[in-house]
Enzyme design. Sequence first.
Site, PDB file in Angstrom:
ATOM      1  N   ASP A  35      32.995  10.051  25.418  1.00  0.00           N
ATOM      2  CA  ASP A  35      31.605  10.317  25.811  1.00  0.00           C
ATOM      3  C   ASP A  35      30.722  10.362  24.571  1.00  0.00           C
ATOM      4  O   ASP A  35      30.874  11.240  23.723  1.00  0.00           O
ATOM      5  CB  ASP A  35      31.529  11.671  26.537  1.00  0.00           C
ATOM      6  CG  ASP A  35      31.927  11.547  27.993  1.00  0.00           C
ATOM      7  OD1 ASP A  35      32.663  12.415  28.489  1.00  0.00           O
ATOM      8  OD2 ASP A  35      31.491  10.582  28.644  1.00  0.00           O
ATOM      9  N   ASP A 176      33.024   9.767  37.414  1.00  0.00           N
ATOM     10  CA  ASP A 176      32.935  10.585  36.203  1.00  0.00           C
ATOM     11  C   ASP A 176      32.067  11.820  36.413  1.00  0.00           C
ATOM     12  O   ASP A 176      30.863  11.718  36.617  1.00  0.00           O
ATOM     13  CB  ASP A 176      32.315   9.704  35.084  1.00  0.00           C
ATOM     14  CG  ASP A 176      32.305  10.381  33.753  1.00  0.00           C
ATOM     15  OD1 ASP A 176      31.649   9.847  32.831  1.00  0.00           O
ATOM     16  OD2 ASP A 176      32.932  11.446  33.612  1.00  0.00           O
ATOM     17  N   GLY A 178      32.975  16.339  37.076  1.00  0.00           N
ATOM     18  CA  GLY A 178      33.387  17.389  38.016  1.00  0.00           C
ATOM     19  C   GLY A 178      34.620  17.060  38.827  1.00  0.00           C
ATOM     20  O   GLY A 178      34.892  17.671  39.859  1.00  0.00           O
TER      21      GLY A 178
HETATM   22  C1  DX5 Z   1      29.114  13.799  31.402  1.00  0.00           C
HETATM   23  C2  DX5 Z   1      30.281  12.927  30.902  1.00  0.00           C
HETATM   24  C3  DX5 Z   1      31.555  13.196  31.649  1.00  0.00           C
HETATM   25  C4  DX5 Z   1      32.006  14.659  31.526  1.00  0.00           C
HETATM   26  C5  DX5 Z   1      33.252  14.884  32.346  1.00  0.00           C
HETATM   27  O1  DX5 Z   1      27.908  13.268  30.926  1.00  0.00           O
HETATM   28  O2  DX5 Z   1      29.978  11.562  31.032  1.00  0.00           O
HETATM   29  O3  DX5 Z   1      32.576  12.311  31.178  1.00  0.00           O
HETATM   30  O4  DX5 Z   1      32.265  14.943  30.179  1.00  0.00           O
HETATM   31  O5  DX5 Z   1      33.587  16.253  32.172  1.00  0.00           O
HETATM   32  P1  DX5 Z   1      33.860  17.180  33.477  1.00  0.00           P
HETATM   33  O6  DX5 Z   1      35.113  16.623  34.089  1.00  0.00           O
HETATM   34  O7  DX5 Z   1      34.044  18.549  32.897  1.00  0.00           O
HETATM   35  O8  DX5 Z   1      32.668  17.028  34.363  1.00  0.00           O
HETATM   36 ZN    ZN Z   2      31.609  10.185  30.725  1.00  0.00          ZN
END
Ligand code: DX5
Ligand code: ZN
Length: 220
Positions: A35, A176, A178
Site C-alpha cells: 500500500d 481490499d 476490512g
Molecule cells: C486501505 C488499503 C488496504 C488496507 C487493508 O487504503 O488499501 O490495503 O490497508 O487493511 P485492512 O485489512 O486492515 O482494512
Molecule cells: Zn490496498
Amino acid sequence: MENRVAISTLPFKFEELQEKSRILKEAGTDFLHCDIMDGKFVKNSTFMPDKLEKLAATSELPLDVHLMVVEPTKYLKFCKMAHSISIHCEVFKTLTECRTAIESIKNLGIKAGVAIDLHTPAKNVIQLLQIVDLVLVMSVKAGSGGQKFDALALEKIKLYDSIREEKSLNFEIEVDGGINGDNAQKCIQVGANILVSGSYVANSANFATSINSLKYQTDD
Ligand code: DX5
Ligand code: ZN
C-alpha cells in the site's frame, strides 16, 4: 481452485517487511500487497515506491502494488519487479488518460490493475475491463487500515463478475479493506479471486490460521 490472499504492508514497519514476507509466505500468503500513499490522493503517507526496488529484491512474496497516489505513472520506474500494479481510476481526468497509464504498466510486462474506491460508481471502470488484468475493488474508503468492511463492494464484485462471464474476459477481482473470517466467503461467492487483509491477519495470534480462514474454493 482456491482464492489467493494478499497481505497489506500497512500494519508493518518497512524494515521488518523482508522477515515478515518470509513468515507470511510460510503461513500461506500469495502476495505482499504494497500500500503506497502519497498524502495527496489520500491523507496518509507511507513509504514511497523508490523503496520498492529494495523490497522486491528481498521479499519472499511477489509484490501486488496498490498505488494510492495522484500521479501513478511517475512511480512505475520503481515498480519494475512488481507482480501487479493497481492505479486508482479517480486520479485521471479522462478514461483515455487512465487507459494510457494501464497500457504503460502492461508494456513493462507487469499485470495492470485498475482500483476503484468505495464510493466511486461501478460504471466508471467498466470500459477498462477489456484491457486490465485485475480490478481492485475497495471495500473501505482508501487511505487507512483497520476500517470496517462495507458490503457496498459486493455489488461491484457481482457486476464485474457477470461482465467477465458475459464477455469471456479473464481479469481477476481483488477486494481490499476490512476483509475478515466473516466476510471473506461472501466475497468469493460473488466472484472475488484475491482477498487483501491487513489488520485481521496482522493482529491475529496465528498467521496460518487466519490466512487459512480467508481461503475458499472458487468456481474457476
Ligand atoms: C486501505 C488499503 C488496504 C488496507 C487493508 O487504503 O488499501 O490495503 O490497508 O487493511 P485492512 O485489512 O486492515 O482494512
Ligand atoms: Zn490496498
